[in-house]
Write an enzyme that holds these catalytic residues in place. Structure first.
Site, short mmCIF file in Angstrom:
data_model
loop_
_atom_site.label_atom_id
_atom_site.label_comp_id
_atom_site.label_asym_id
_atom_site.label_seq_id
_atom_site.Cartn_x
_atom_site.Cartn_y
_atom_site.Cartn_z
N GLY A 174 20.46 -12.72 -4.29
CA GLY A 174 19.69 -13.00 -5.51
C GLY A 174 19.60 -14.46 -5.87
N CYS A 200 -1.02 6.63 3.83
CA CYS A 200 -1.99 7.63 3.40
C CYS A 200 -2.66 8.27 4.61
CB CYS A 200 -3.03 6.97 2.49
SG CYS A 200 -4.21 8.12 1.76
N CYS A 219 -5.10 11.20 -5.25
CA CYS A 219 -5.80 10.27 -4.39
C CYS A 219 -7.14 10.86 -3.97
CB CYS A 219 -4.93 9.98 -3.17
SG CYS A 219 -5.68 8.92 -1.94
N CYS A 253 -4.61 5.75 -2.61
CA CYS A 253 -3.28 5.24 -2.27
C CYS A 253 -3.38 3.78 -1.89
CB CYS A 253 -2.71 6.00 -1.06
SG CYS A 253 -2.34 7.72 -1.38
N CYS A 305 -8.46 10.85 -1.33
CA CYS A 305 -8.47 11.39 0.03
C CYS A 305 -8.22 12.87 0.06
CB CYS A 305 -7.41 10.66 0.85
SG CYS A 305 -5.75 10.82 0.18
#
Lengths: 302, 373, 203
Positions: A36, A280, A245, A274, A247
């Site tokens: 970090g 996807c 989605c 997506c 699709c």
């Protein structure tokens, strides 16, 4: 023996010379040792402009070797112009194979998304970072910023989150949500959506963050705590899934959907898709919604 | 031509690149030779070297032509080229007093020690657009070039005329020495000789030594320094009071390295630089009103605007109040590649982040509605 | 073709082992030892991989039995300095005082802490006679990992890892045959114990 003879020799002229790679590698190791913490490094100018992924690119070029397979994508999309450009550069410079499938890649360079696929040990995620400083919104003085991180004094950040909550009823941080890493450093997650923050927590893979313009590298080793800053009674909220989605893929209830983006239509309605296009496509192939033979290879070897 | 959502982003790039290269190659204009760029667009070449941080006129000219005249793009090409070259040594420290001046002016005194040499400058040329007919201009240039070639050949063949190079005249004394003799300059000399910061290795942050700030300014974007200077002399920042220029020089400096075998210094070339010393009339409540402070500016090539701004900002930094952001601005916001790169990155797709913003706005709105109902 | 200098591709393979070992402290990794002459001491690998002009290196007196500093300086262009100022330290049988003299950096500049390469006789993930056991927790470690080390003063082992985080020293342990494990400054080394039993493996 002269200094010229002592130089390690790179293979065909690459975008980064060996000494530049070593500089990046040294910074990567320090970053892993202090999770970090933004490690300053001698960032080199790249063939892509500052602000366009030069930091992520430097990390990828410095860590890959003959056996690596690299995926590069942007906003979840491999076919994007910027991703394709970077992918070509990496392939030509280092001679590595490339892929769009996150499961096959050993190194995934990404702009602003974490893969929807579950990654495993041995894979490395390289994130492109526009602004590495998570406290940028609450403090302008760089000397004071360095002190805050050095002393773990993040009170100003907490106050700002509280004020946000009081003013707006929810914490309105959008992407790049500030997280506490290893219980010590507050870190900018880059503009990945909140949706992508949970996969970073205690992940089996290594995440490296490259800010070329700001000349900082930071890292999250595997199996490290990544906790979004929030209050005990205010659960961390990811972006809500608004609609299926376009699709046609239907994910069973309880399973994690994917991060979706909105496509406003001419008639004023919206369609959703997506963001992770390769994920996807593979889901749709598996569901019988897409014939794999119609998926074309978008790359041509130069 | 597809953009983001287009599959075949690679095809889109190829198409874009084809457009660039065909337009460049198939242009109806004549091919632009490098010697034309160096010979006739010298200020651009010098600016590219200055911002690229690399001395080589041919490389800069190549970059300028490839970038089609965009100076920041050219500087980027030069620096990226630099990244591919191994760095295998450092030169000996260059003494700026070894400068072989092409031009030297000292606004602070009418007759400074050592001569003033107006040299070649655009300062006093009238800003009147030369609209001489193109054919006449071209013919005139060719005739002048031919005449010069004849003269040079004559000189070389006759072996009679020797141009005297008075070393003392061409390497004048420094005005700062005059001020010191008059005990008018704040003395910043130290007995330590710390290694200069290498900003290509360790990025400079506030608190960095003066060498890091000077290096950063030396390759900063010219316009950024000029704008920052303007803010400081007349604008809201006001860290400058009244500056007089001491030295403004354009000249050549020798570059030497230690020979690896005979272990002695060897001159490997010369660089051309602009060097400026700026004198600030200190007037602050905590400053010594009996003295001046002097700032230093140096950059590759002939770029007086930038070197003057740099010298002024060098003093402004020592005078800036605690809490002023001048140092941070200088170190973090004056690099042309960083600033323009980040600016133009806004053209990249940002729809993942934008969607997240819309989501929060919707949530806040719903929250507000739920609260009032 | 082996020599006393790492090629570009060998540097990447070696770096990958160093990076993987550091990101998963206590796991064992192999260096591409075939890429360097066998006479190159294993603790030289850290600097051979990472150093170049502008990086300072040093070896403790015990390690200087071989001309390791000159070897690394010639191969990489690094500068030889003393232990307290080295960015990369090469240590053979280090004393606690020698390890304590290494740079730690500071909270403001953790990157100034040193990297240490320590020679060990052997490393194991399982207890064995004569090996000191370390229990490791922290970033890179799911739960707890045990690492067993032979050939290093237990007082030095106890000094590894997390003591003044983020300042500290990042350490790699090298066996003569090129196996490496790492303990970054983020790792808590909680127990050291001398194993007295050998586990029998069930086949």
């Amino acid at each position: 023996m002269t200094v010229l003879d002592a130089l390690p020799v790179s293979a065909p002229p690459a975008v980064l010379d060996e000494s530049s790679k070593r500089e990046i590698r040294r910074a990567v190791l320090t970053a892993i040792a202090v999770p970090g913490y933004q490690v300053p490094f001698g960032s080199r100018e790249m063939p892509v402009a500052r602000g366009w992924g030069s930091g992520g690119l430097q990390i990828t070029l410095a860590i890959v070797g003959d056996s690596d397979v690299v995926k590069v994508y942007d906003q979840g999309e491999d076919g994007g112009v910027n991703a394709a450009n970077l992918r070509r550069l990496i392939r030509n410079s280092e001679g590595v194979d490339t892929t769009t499938d996150a499961r096959q890649a050993t190194v995934i360079q990404t702009r602003h998304r974490v893969p929807e696929d579950e990654l495993c040990a041995g894979q490395t995620l390289v994130l492109q970072v526009p602004v590495p400083e998570p406290l940028r919104g609450v403090e302008r003085d760089m000397t004071e910023l360095a002190r805050m991180h050095a002393e773990g004094d993040y009170s100003k950040m907490w106050v700002s989150l509280y004020e946000d909550l009081v003013r707006n009823g929810v914490i309105t941080k959008t992407t790049g949500y500030p997280c506490l890493v290893g219980g010590r450093y507050v870190m900018a997650t880059t503009p990945i959506p909140r949706w992508d923050v949970p996969p970073l927590h205690q992940a089996p893979f290594l995440s490296l963050f490259g800010a070329g313009r700001e000349k900082r590298i930071y890292a999250i080793p595997p199996h490290t705590d990544v906790e979004p800053l929030t209050f005990d009674d205010v659960p961390f909220e990811v972006e809500a899934v608004s609609a299926p989605c376009r699709c046609g893929l239907v994910v069973p209830d309880g399973d994690r959907q994917s991060y979706q983006v909105e496509l406003p239509q001419q008639d004023g309605t919206s369609v959703w898709a997506c963001s992770d296009t390769d994920w996807c496509s593979r889901q749709r192939v598996a569901a019988g919604l897409l014939d794999p033979n119609t998926m074309t290879e978008t790359e041509v070897d130069l | 031509m597809g953009y983001v959502a287009a599959k075949g982003g690679f095809d889109a790039i190829r198409a874009a690149e084809d457009l660039v290269t065909t337009t460049r190659r198939e242009s109806a204009s004549s091919w632009l030779e490098l010697d034309q760029i160096i010979g006739r667009l010298g200020y651009a070449v010098d600016r590219v070297m200055g911002e690229g941080g690399l001395w080589d006129e041919t490389t800069a000219a190549l970059a300028f032509r490839q970038a089609e005249g965009d100076v920041i793009e050219s500087a980027h090409l030069v620096r990226a080229h630099r990244s591919t070259l191994p760095r295998f040594g450092t030169t000996d420290t260059i003494d700026a007093d070894e400068i072989d001046v092409i031009r030297r002016i000292v606004p602070a005194f009418r007759e400074p020690p050592g001569p003033q040499l107006l040299g070649r400058t655009l300062d006093y040329t009238g800003r009147l657009l030369d609209t001489t007919n193109e054919d006449d201009a071209r013919r005139g240039a060719l005739e002048a070039a031919a005449a010069r070639a004849e003269t040079v050949a004559l000189i070389e063949s006759s072996e009679q005329i020797e141009i005297e190079n008075e070393a003392e005249v061409r390497v004048p004394g420094r005005l700062l020495d005059v001020l010191r003799t008059m005990d008018l300059a704040v003395d910043r000399r130290t007995s330590t000789d710390p290694e200069p910061a290498d900003i290509a290795r360790v990025p400079a942050r506030p608190g960095a030594p003066r060498s890091a700030v000077l290096s950063t300014m030396a390759r900063a974007e010219s316009g950024a320094l000029v704008a920052l200077w303007y803010r400081n002399i007349l604008g809201p920042d006001r860290n400058l009071h009244e500056v007089t220029l001491g030295e403004v020089r354009h000249g050549r400096l020798p570059v030497r390295v230690q020979h690896p075998l005979i272990d002695e210094p060897v001159q490997i070339g010369m660089v051309r630089v602009t060097e400026v010393e700026a004198i600030e009339d200190l007037d602050g409540p905590d400053e010594d009103r009996t003295k001046f402070d002097v700032g230093y500016g140096l950059t590759f090539g002939h770029n007086e605007r930038k070197a003057i701004a740099m010298a002024n900002l060098d003093i402004a930094l020592t005078r800036a109040e605690a809490g002023s952001f001048l140092e941070q601005s200088l170190l973090m916001t004056t690099d042309g590649l960083d600033s323009s790169g980040f600016l133009e990155h806004l053209k990249l797709p940002h729809y993942v982040t934008f969607r997240s913003m819309i989501e929060r706005k919707t949530t806040v709105r719903n929250q507000a509605m739920a609260a009032t109902s | 073709m082996t020599g006393t200098r790492l090629s570009g591709s060998a540097s990447q393979v070696a770096f990958d082992a160093l990076m993987r070992s550091l990101s998963e402290p206590g796991t064992l990794h192999r260096l591409p030892t075939g890429q360097l002459d066998p006479s190159v001491p294993s603790i030289a690998w850290l600097a051979m991989t990472l150093a170049d002009v502008g990086i300072s290196i040093a070896a403790n007196p015990a390690a200087q039995r071989t001309p390791i500093e000159a070897l690394v300086a010639d191969a990489t262009g690094a500068t030889i300095t003393d232990l307290s100022r080295a960015w990369i330290a090469m240590l053979d049988q280090p004393t606690p005082a020698e390890f304590a003299s290494l740079a730690r950096g500071s909270a403001i500049e953790p990157e100034l802490g040193a990297r240490a390469a320590i020679a060990v006789e052997s490393l194991s993930l399982l207890p064995a006679q004569g090996l000191v056991g370390l229990e490791l927790t922290g970033p890179g470690i799911p739960g707890v990992r045990s690492l067993f080390v032979k050939g290093v003063d237990p007082a030095v082992l106890a000094a590894l890892g997390r003591h003044e985080f983020p300042a500290g020293v990042d350490t790699w342990l090298f066996t003569p045959d090129g196996t490496v494990a790492a303990i970054p400054r983020s790792t808590t080394v909680s127990t050291t114990f001398l194993s007295t039993t050998t586990e029998q493996e069930n086949n």
